[in-house]
Design a protein around this motif. Structure first.
Motif, PDB file in Angstrom:
ATOM      1  N   ARG A   7     -25.123  39.231  15.222  1.00 50.41           N
ATOM      2  CA  ARG A   7     -26.097  38.147  15.156  1.00 50.41           C
ATOM      3  C   ARG A   7     -27.397  38.454  15.897  1.00 50.41           C
ATOM      4  NH1 ARG A   7     -24.472  34.877  11.408  1.00 50.41           N
ATOM      5  NH2 ARG A   7     -22.387  34.040  11.575  1.00 50.41           N
ATOM      6  N   LEU A   8     -27.426  39.513  16.671  1.00 53.31           N
ATOM      7  CA  LEU A   8     -28.635  39.842  17.409  1.00 53.31           C
ATOM      8  C   LEU A   8     -29.703  40.367  16.461  1.00 53.31           C
ATOM      9  CD1 LEU A   8     -26.899  41.479  20.452  1.00 53.31           C
ATOM     10  CD2 LEU A   8     -28.111  39.316  20.431  1.00 53.31           C
ATOM     11  N   ALA A  27     -36.635  52.813  25.593  1.00 48.49           N
ATOM     12  CA  ALA A  27     -36.217  51.558  26.241  1.00 48.49           C
ATOM     13  C   ALA A  27     -37.337  51.018  27.125  1.00 48.49           C
ATOM     14  CB  ALA A  27     -34.950  51.782  27.062  1.00 48.49           C
ATOM     15  N   LEU A  28     -38.045  51.906  27.799  1.00 45.32           N
ATOM     16  CA  LEU A  28     -39.181  51.478  28.618  1.00 45.32           C
ATOM     17  C   LEU A  28     -40.282  50.874  27.740  1.00 45.32           C
ATOM     18  CD1 LEU A  28     -40.362  51.323  31.461  1.00 45.32           C
ATOM     19  CD2 LEU A  28     -41.317  53.603  31.094  1.00 45.32           C
ATOM     20  N   PRO A  38     -34.377  45.628  26.602  1.00 43.15           N
ATOM     21  CA  PRO A  38     -33.675  46.647  25.825  1.00 43.15           C
ATOM     22  C   PRO A  38     -32.159  46.629  26.024  1.00 43.15           C
ATOM     23  CG  PRO A  38     -34.774  47.644  27.697  1.00 43.15           C
ATOM     24  CD  PRO A  38     -35.191  46.201  27.665  1.00 43.15           C
ATOM     25  N   HIS A  39     -31.687  45.930  27.053  1.00 38.63           N
ATOM     26  CA  HIS A  39     -30.247  45.854  27.327  1.00 38.63           C
ATOM     27  C   HIS A  39     -29.620  44.564  26.803  1.00 38.63           C
ATOM     28  CE1 HIS A  39     -31.887  48.704  30.318  1.00 38.63           C
ATOM     29  NE2 HIS A  39     -30.865  49.411  29.884  1.00 38.63           N
ATOM     30  N   SER A  40     -30.354  43.828  25.968  1.00 37.81           N
ATOM     31  CA  SER A  40     -29.836  42.559  25.435  1.00 37.81           C
ATOM     32  C   SER A  40     -28.975  42.758  24.191  1.00 37.81           C
ATOM     33  CB  SER A  40     -31.007  41.631  25.079  1.00 37.81           C
ATOM     34  OG  SER A  40     -31.748  42.173  23.998  1.00 37.81           O
ATOM     35  N   ASP A  60     -25.195  49.121  23.489  1.00 34.88           N
ATOM     36  CA  ASP A  60     -23.916  48.694  22.932  1.00 34.88           C
ATOM     37  C   ASP A  60     -22.977  48.068  23.960  1.00 34.88           C
ATOM     38  OD1 ASP A  60     -22.889  50.826  24.376  1.00 34.88           O
ATOM     39  OD2 ASP A  60     -21.958  51.807  22.659  1.00 34.88           O
ATOM     40  N   GLY A  61     -23.485  47.836  25.160  1.00 34.73           N
ATOM     41  CA  GLY A  61     -22.659  47.249  26.210  1.00 34.73           C
ATOM     42  C   GLY A  61     -22.187  48.263  27.234  1.00 34.73           C
ATOM     43  N   THR A  62     -22.161  49.542  26.847  1.00 35.79           N
ATOM     44  CA  THR A  62     -21.752  50.588  27.791  1.00 35.79           C
ATOM     45  C   THR A  62     -22.813  51.656  27.964  1.00 35.79           C
ATOM     46  OG1 THR A  62     -20.671  51.873  26.047  1.00 35.79           O
ATOM     47  CG2 THR A  62     -19.304  50.280  27.244  1.00 35.79           C
TER      48      THR A  62
END
Length: 117
Positions: A7-8, A27-28, A38-40, A60-62
């Motif tokens: 859903r993101l 990411a920066l 970027p970590h959402s 991806d969470g990790t």
């Protein structure tokens, strides 16, 4: 990774980036230039100047995942170059990744049923 049911949002960074950048530099850019976290879990698609390469960045969470693709012939169908991002559906993002003209893919939003039946 683009996962079924995710859903993101999936966003295309419309301005070309330097493709020497790795996942940390991208990411920066997401954080400083696009004003996003970027970590959402948001998926961001980056384009090269020539338009024949793309990089996809997602947390991806990790860890940060970066996918890199080069078309052997032709170029990807990109939106107009401008500052900022453009939101696309999962189907449009997958069409773009396949080298198809994603602008011809129309996502249909369906209301969830109120009861199982």
């Amino acid at each position: 990774m683009i996962v079924a049911g995710q859903r993101l949002p999936i966003l295309i960074a419309t301005k070309p980036v330097d493709f020497r950048c790795g996942p940390q530099a991208l990411a920066l850019m997401v954080q400083t230039e696009l004003k996003l976290d970027p970590h959402s879990g948001v998926t961001v698609v980056f384009r090269s100047k020539r338009g024949d390469r793309l990089k996809i960045l997602v947390w991806d969470g990790t860890g940060m995942v970066m996918i890199y693709k080069v078309l052997e012939q032709g170029s990807f169908a990109w939106p107009k170059v401008q500052d900022g991002v453009m939101r696309v559906s999962r189907a449009q993002a997958e069409a773009l990744f396949e080298g198809l003209d994603w602008r011809r893919t129309v996502a249909r939003r369906v209301q969830a049923p109120t009861a199982a039946g």
